[in-house]
Motif scaffolding. Structure first.
Motif, PDB file in Angstrom:
ATOM      1  N   GLU A  76      24.415  34.538  46.391  1.00  0.00           N
ATOM      2  CA  GLU A  76      23.260  34.664  47.242  1.00  0.00           C
ATOM      3  C   GLU A  76      22.001  33.726  47.201  1.00  0.00           C
ATOM      4  N   ARG A  77      21.762  34.108  46.057  1.00  0.00           N
ATOM      5  CA  ARG A  77      20.586  33.309  45.647  1.00  0.00           C
ATOM      6  C   ARG A  77      20.629  31.937  44.383  1.00  0.00           C
ATOM      7  N   ASP A  78      21.589  31.598  43.324  1.00  0.00           N
ATOM      8  CA  ASP A  78      21.888  31.279  43.332  1.00  0.00           C
ATOM      9  C   ASP A  78      23.102  30.068  42.873  1.00  0.00           C
ATOM     10  N   GLY A  79      23.928  30.307  43.795  1.00  0.00           N
ATOM     11  CA  GLY A  79      24.815  29.702  44.213  1.00  0.00           C
ATOM     12  C   GLY A  79      26.480  30.710  43.993  1.00  0.00           C
ATOM     13  N   ARG A  80      27.675  29.716  44.089  1.00  0.00           N
ATOM     14  CA  ARG A  80      28.675  30.342  43.964  1.00  0.00           C
ATOM     15  C   ARG A  80      29.557  28.728  42.875  1.00  0.00           C
ATOM     16  N   VAL A  81      30.552  29.533  41.852  1.00  0.00           N
ATOM     17  CA  VAL A  81      31.091  28.939  41.480  1.00  0.00           C
ATOM     18  C   VAL A  81      32.264  28.087  42.777  1.00  0.00           C
ATOM     19  N   GLU A  82      32.825  27.104  42.820  1.00  0.00           N
ATOM     20  CA  GLU A  82      33.748  26.450  43.689  1.00  0.00           C
ATOM     21  C   GLU A  82      34.803  27.131  42.856  1.00  0.00           C
ATOM     22  N   ASN A  83      35.473  27.987  44.651  1.00  0.00           N
ATOM     23  CA  ASN A  83      36.743  28.296  43.942  1.00  0.00           C
ATOM     24  C   ASN A  83      37.352  29.987  43.171  1.00  0.00           C
ATOM     25  N   SER A  84      36.018  29.879  43.060  1.00  0.00           N
ATOM     26  CA  SER A  84      36.357  31.414  42.517  1.00  0.00           C
ATOM     27  C   SER A  84      36.429  32.605  43.306  1.00  0.00           C
ATOM     28  N   ASN A  85      37.142  33.499  42.733  1.00  0.00           N
ATOM     29  CA  ASN A  85      37.198  35.226  43.755  1.00  0.00           C
ATOM     30  C   ASN A  85      35.866  35.793  43.130  1.00  0.00           C
ATOM     31  N   HIS A  86      35.885  36.164  44.124  1.00  0.00           N
ATOM     32  CA  HIS A  86      34.135  37.472  43.893  1.00  0.00           C
ATOM     33  C   HIS A  86      33.946  38.265  43.938  1.00  0.00           C
ATOM     34  N   ILE A  87      34.617  39.556  42.809  1.00  0.00           N
ATOM     35  CA  ILE A  87      34.845  40.842  42.442  1.00  0.00           C
ATOM     36  C   ILE A  87      33.837  41.217  42.263  1.00  0.00           C
ATOM     37  N   PRO A  88      33.114  42.182  43.068  1.00  0.00           N
ATOM     38  CA  PRO A  88      31.435  42.741  42.439  1.00  0.00           C
ATOM     39  C   PRO A  88      32.384  43.468  40.554  1.00  0.00           C
ATOM     40  N   ARG A  89      31.027  43.956  39.721  1.00  0.00           N
ATOM     41  CA  ARG A  89      31.475  44.218  38.324  1.00  0.00           C
ATOM     42  C   ARG A  89      31.726  46.122  38.878  1.00  0.00           C
ATOM     43  N   GLY A  90      31.355  46.244  39.635  1.00  0.00           N
ATOM     44  CA  GLY A  90      31.306  48.140  40.138  1.00  0.00           C
ATOM     45  C   GLY A  90      32.623  48.309  40.831  1.00  0.00           C
ATOM     46  N   MET A  91      33.334  47.084  41.267  1.00  0.00           N
ATOM     47  CA  MET A  91      34.778  47.300  42.296  1.00  0.00           C
ATOM     48  C   MET A  91      35.818  47.002  41.325  1.00  0.00           C
ATOM     49  N   LEU A  92      35.523  46.771  40.147  1.00  0.00           N
ATOM     50  CA  LEU A  92      36.681  45.514  39.205  1.00  0.00           C
ATOM     51  C   LEU A  92      37.334  46.715  39.254  1.00  0.00           C
ATOM     52  N   GLU A  93      37.480  47.423  38.733  1.00  0.00           N
ATOM     53  CA  GLU A  93      38.940  48.331  37.947  1.00  0.00           C
ATOM     54  C   GLU A  93      39.217  48.652  38.948  1.00  0.00           C
ATOM     55  N   PHE A  94      38.594  49.269  40.285  1.00  0.00           N
ATOM     56  CA  PHE A  94      39.152  49.601  41.486  1.00  0.00           C
ATOM     57  C   PHE A  94      40.336  48.833  42.327  1.00  0.00           C
ATOM     58  N   TRP A  95      39.729  47.683  42.449  1.00  0.00           N
ATOM     59  CA  TRP A  95      40.258  46.715  43.036  1.00  0.00           C
ATOM     60  C   TRP A  95      41.278  45.812  42.227  1.00  0.00           C
ATOM     61  N   LEU A  96      41.380  46.172  41.264  1.00  0.00           N
ATOM     62  CA  LEU A  96      42.527  45.109  40.045  1.00  0.00           C
ATOM     63  C   LEU A  96      43.974  46.853  39.649  1.00  0.00           C
ATOM     64  N   ASP A  97      43.589  47.844  39.883  1.00  0.00           N
ATOM     65  CA  ASP A  97      44.377  48.745  39.846  1.00  0.00           C
ATOM     66  C   ASP A  97      45.248  48.954  41.303  1.00  0.00           C
ATOM     67  N   PRO A  98      46.842  48.778  41.170  1.00  0.00           N
ATOM     68  CA  PRO A  98      47.805  49.058  41.764  1.00  0.00           C
ATOM     69  C   PRO A  98      47.695  50.714  42.141  1.00  0.00           C
ATOM     70  N   ASP A  99      47.302  51.174  42.165  1.00  0.00           N
ATOM     71  CA  ASP A  99      47.263  52.955  42.351  1.00  0.00           C
ATOM     72  C   ASP A  99      46.620  52.989  43.170  1.00  0.00           C
ATOM     73  N   SER A 100      44.979  52.499  43.281  1.00  0.00           N
ATOM     74  CA  SER A 100      43.239  52.895  44.298  1.00  0.00           C
ATOM     75  C   SER A 100      43.515  52.286  45.661  1.00  0.00           C
ATOM     76  N   PRO A 101      43.024  53.047  46.307  1.00  0.00           N
ATOM     77  CA  PRO A 101      43.571  53.147  47.622  1.00  0.00           C
ATOM     78  C   PRO A 101      41.994  51.135  48.101  1.00  0.00           C
ATOM     79  N   TYR A 102      41.474  50.954  47.363  1.00  0.00           N
ATOM     80  CA  TYR A 102      41.018  49.915  47.008  1.00  0.00           C
ATOM     81  C   TYR A 102      41.136  48.396  46.363  1.00  0.00           C
ATOM     82  N   PHE A 103      42.575  48.805  45.808  1.00  0.00           N
ATOM     83  CA  PHE A 103      43.760  48.068  45.371  1.00  0.00           C
ATOM     84  C   PHE A 103      43.847  46.280  46.467  1.00  0.00           C
ATOM     85  N   LYS A 104      43.170  45.120  46.194  1.00  0.00           N
ATOM     86  CA  LYS A 104      43.565  43.953  46.771  1.00  0.00           C
ATOM     87  C   LYS A 104      44.732  43.055  46.578  1.00  0.00           C
TER      88      LYS A 104
END
Length: 127
Positions: free
Chosen positions: A46-74
């Protein structure tokens, strides 16, 4: 107590992971060969801007969003056949995150040298 410093952890990660330049990342993105993932905190985006066409996955959620066995899997958020290219503000968090994804078993993982600071000085579009 003998703990490793964050600097030591980053140095170790850098010796084990693939580091690419912003220009290399832009070429991969333009050729549709990667998932460009911004792991910065939402306040940084929000402060510095986003890179066009990038995906945002906060560092704290990265492993959970990418783990197919996680309830947070995207499911469907990323194309798992393409390289995962991570970046943060300066390159330290993304180095640690890339190592963690390698440890999880992801093979096509890299991070951008210099992070968002370097990206801002490249041909990427910031929105």
């Amino acid at each position: 107590m003998n703990i490793k410093s964050s600097k030591t952890l980053v140095t170790e990660a850098l010796s084990e992971i693939k580091t690419i330049s912003p220009d290399e990342a832009l070429s991969m993105m333009n050729e549709d060969k990667c998932n460009l993932i911004d792991i910065r905190d939402i306040r940084e985006l929000e402060r510095d801007g986003r890179v066009e066409n990038s995906n945002h996955i906060p560092r704290g959620m990265l492993e959970f969003w990418l783990d197919p066995d996680s309830p947070y899997f995207k499911d469907g958020k990323l194309d798992m056949n393409k390289e995962i290219v991570l970046f943060c503000a300066g390159g330290m968090r993304s180095a640690l995150a890339a190592k963690t994804l390698k440890d999880m078993g992801f093979e096509k993982v890299s991070h951008i040298d210099g992070g968002f600071g370097a990206i801002r000085n490249s041909k990427f579009k910031i929105v």
